[in-house]
Design a protein around this motif. Structure first.
Motif, PDB file in Angstrom:
ATOM      1  N   GLU A  59     -35.978 -67.007  33.580  1.00  0.00           N
ATOM      2  CA  GLU A  59     -34.587 -66.785  33.965  1.00  0.00           C
ATOM      3  C   GLU A  59     -34.493 -66.694  35.484  1.00  0.00           C
ATOM      4  OE1 GLU A  59     -31.447 -63.112  33.947  1.00  0.00           O
ATOM      5  OE2 GLU A  59     -32.703 -63.332  32.170  1.00  0.00           O
ATOM      6  N   TRP A  61     -33.109 -65.705  39.185  1.00  0.00           N
ATOM      7  CA  TRP A  61     -32.511 -64.435  39.599  1.00  0.00           C
ATOM      8  C   TRP A  61     -30.997 -64.513  39.599  1.00  0.00           C
ATOM      9  CZ3 TRP A  61     -29.221 -64.305  43.705  1.00  0.00           C
ATOM     10  CH2 TRP A  61     -29.282 -65.361  44.620  1.00  0.00           C
ATOM     11  N   TRP A  62     -30.437 -65.717  39.843  1.00  0.00           N
ATOM     12  CA  TRP A  62     -28.985 -65.866  39.938  1.00  0.00           C
ATOM     13  C   TRP A  62     -28.338 -66.163  38.590  1.00  0.00           C
ATOM     14  CZ3 TRP A  62     -28.256 -70.600  37.871  1.00  0.00           C
ATOM     15  CH2 TRP A  62     -29.266 -71.541  38.019  1.00  0.00           C
ATOM     16  N   TRP A  63     -29.109 -66.227  37.510  1.00  0.00           N
ATOM     17  CA  TRP A  63     -28.580 -66.662  36.214  1.00  0.00           C
ATOM     18  C   TRP A  63     -27.413 -65.802  35.711  1.00  0.00           C
ATOM     19  CZ3 TRP A  63     -28.928 -71.041  33.709  1.00  0.00           C
ATOM     20  CH2 TRP A  63     -28.578 -71.097  32.358  1.00  0.00           C
ATOM     21  N   ILE A 285     -28.335 -58.239  39.254  1.00  0.00           N
ATOM     22  CA  ILE A 285     -29.272 -58.920  40.153  1.00  0.00           C
ATOM     23  C   ILE A 285     -29.819 -57.932  41.185  1.00  0.00           C
ATOM     24  CG2 ILE A 285     -29.424 -60.683  41.953  1.00  0.00           C
ATOM     25  CD1 ILE A 285     -27.365 -62.300  40.325  1.00  0.00           C
ATOM     26  N   ALA A 288     -32.445 -55.830  39.510  1.00  0.00           N
ATOM     27  CA  ALA A 288     -33.664 -56.576  39.218  1.00  0.00           C
ATOM     28  C   ALA A 288     -34.463 -56.858  40.493  1.00  0.00           C
ATOM     29  CB  ALA A 288     -33.313 -57.885  38.499  1.00  0.00           C
ATOM     30  N   GLU A 289     -33.764 -57.251  41.569  1.00  0.00           N
ATOM     31  CA  GLU A 289     -34.458 -57.557  42.819  1.00  0.00           C
ATOM     32  C   GLU A 289     -35.003 -56.295  43.479  1.00  0.00           C
ATOM     33  OE1 GLU A 289     -35.002 -60.760  44.212  1.00  0.00           O
ATOM     34  OE2 GLU A 289     -34.501 -61.162  42.119  1.00  0.00           O
ATOM     35  N   SER A 295     -33.072 -57.807  34.574  1.00  0.00           N
ATOM     36  CA  SER A 295     -31.629 -57.617  34.778  1.00  0.00           C
ATOM     37  C   SER A 295     -30.915 -57.222  33.499  1.00  0.00           C
ATOM     38  CB  SER A 295     -31.006 -58.899  35.335  1.00  0.00           C
ATOM     39  OG  SER A 295     -31.154 -59.976  34.408  1.00  0.00           O
TER      40      SER A 295
END
Length: 482
Positions: A59, A61-63, A285, A288-289, A295
């Motif tokens: 997946e 990161w921007w999904w 996001i 997650a980052e 996420s």
């Protein structure tokens, strides 16, 4: 309808009502099972399998950004253009409304699927209650049965019982939830609950059988594998006070955010839902980052992530838990404003995350913190103290009875604190789209059968014929306007 509950229990009409409720419980539970199974199937398809199908190794990161935007657009279009406004507005609190008409059901189902499957932070319980009641109304219309409005409302309530028990895995928990939410009380309470319990019990057998047939799994709130919990301590009772007040402040802030943004959603549902979806995606996001975690812990209702969060709590740093709590709470408030779904499971997740975070403080065990956080946050967002205590007890399985005294204290403190810091609720008009004459005349989907109405007011005995003209008094049998 007799006002004496014992006379009602002995009546043939009540026996017929029980038979119909038992018959309707099976298909309604099957439909609820199918709805939940579809949600559980589509979530990984959208967030796991679709990126692989498009050539990504995992997946991106921007999904969440395009996915939440699409989900917001679909939800907004359902609210704006389909009858029923997609169901009740979750920012206004957990309530039991009139059963939707058959024309409302497609919009409610589409808005719920777009909310739940595309990652908005809301749960499936409110759509299930509406779908259960609406399917019963649809079945009664299809059967062309001439039934009084009170009977329609009672059977719709039984459908809601059956549907919600599929989610909670327990007819008793569903009964508590709907009993408190609908304000049932008085000597008629047991009489009104029995058809719903019967439908839920029959439905429980149905979804157990469906699990054995399909292998798709069952839906249970219990979290196995928790560390053992001994006995509550004096220090933990002190923490119950702190957690109750903290949950009241945090939950009030979440609801305030949802109500603050809701007017934009009412004016322009599609645009507001797309923007809300992008905000939720951005929060996911950022988490997650910032932590290296998935996420999905910020997205969705938290129903599936709750167990792993508690079981793997040792792998979360204090900073990661604080960021998770902040992002999930903000995403929850934003989702309340523009999407359609229930507030229960995000409240459970936020409460559990807060309890895990506070368990790093001295004198508070993990299980006790989680239990008190779940109970306190649930009562803040639902306003149902008995159900909130029961939810925490059922979730914690074998430890539930031991921590119940702590949960009760936290729930009571949170409940009273919210009553003192929040302004009193204002009377609200029903959302547009519920125009069914039978439903309009009936009480809420899980409301009690009202006491027998007295005879219309006749006024004092007339001393002669009424004067002619527009000022004439109402004739015999005319009910004065409320």
């Amino acid at each position: 309808m007799p006002s004496d509950p014992r006379a009602l229990l002995r009546s043939r009409a009540y026996l017929r009502l029980l038979v119909v409720a038992a018959i309707l419980g099976a298909p309604v539970s099957a439909a609820a099972y199918g709805f939940l199974a579809l949600v559980n199937y589509l979530q990984p398809e959208i967030f796991i399998h679709l990126p692989h199908g498009l050539g990504f190794r995992g997946e991106p990161w921007w999904w969440p950004l395009p996915v939440l935007a699409v989900g917001g657009l679909l939800t907004g279009l359902a609210i704006r253009y389909l009858p029923g406004t997609g169901g009740a507005r979750p920012a206004e609190g957990f309530k039991v409304h009139k059963p939707p008409t058959p024309a409302d059901l497609p919009g409610i189902i589409l808005a719920a699927l777009a909310t739940l499957c595309f990652g908005a932070v809301l749960g499936p319980e409110a759509p299930l209650i509406a779908i259960g009641g609406g399917l019963v109304v649809l079945a009664l219309r299809a059967a062309r049965r001439n039934m009084p409005a009170q009977g329609v409302a009672e059977l719709a309530s039984a459908g809601s019982f059956a549907a919600i028990s599929t989610l909670f895995g327990s007819p008793i928990l569903g009964a508590f939830l709907l009993m408190e939410a609908s304000g049932l009380g008085g000597p008629m309470m047991g009489v009104v609950l029995v058809p719903g319990l019967l439908a839920a019990g029959v439905g429980s057998l149905v979804f157990v059988g469906l699990n054995a047939w399909t292998g798709l799994g069952t839906f249970s709130l219990a979290i196995p594998g928790l560390p053992p919990f001994g006995e509550p301590t004096i220090g933990e009772f002190g923490w119950a006070l702190v957690i109750g007040v903290a949950a009241a402040l945090l939950g009030s802030g979440i609801r305030w955010l949802g109500l603050l943004l809701q007017p934009y959603s009412i004016r322009r549902p599609p645009l507001a839902a797309v923007v809300a979806g992008l905000i939720v995606a951005g929060l996911a996001i950022a988490y997650a980052e910032g932590t290296g975690k998935a996420s999905s812990e910020v997205l969705f209702s938290g129903q599936s992530a709750l167990g792993p969060l508690i079981a793997n709590s040792a792998s979360y740093s204090v900073g990661a838990l604080a960021l998770l709590l902040a992002c999930k709470a903000l995403a929850y408030g934003v989702s309340l404003s523009s999407f359609r779904g229930g507030p229960t499971f995000p409240a459970l997740f936020v409460g559990a995350a807060g309890g895990i975070l506070m368990s790093h403080l001295p004198g508070l065990a993990l299980v006790a913190g989680v239990a008190m956080g779940i109970g306190a946050m649930s009562v803040v967002m639902l306003g149902l103290p008995l159900t909130s205590v029961l939810l925490a007890t059922v979730l914690l399985f074998s430890d539930g009875l031991r921590v119940m005294p702590l949960v009760i204290v936290a729930v009571v403190v949170a409940y009273v604190t919210v009553a003192r810091i929040q302004p009193p609720a204002q009377p609200e008009a029903e959302p547009a789209g519920h125009t069914d004459p039978a439903a309009a005349a009936a009480p809420g989907a899980a409301s009690a059968v009202p006491p027998q109405a007295g005879p219309p007011s006749q006024g004092p005995p007339s001393q002669g014929p009424p004067p002619a003209g527009p000022a004439s008094a109402p004739g015999p049998g005319t009910r004065p306007r409320d």
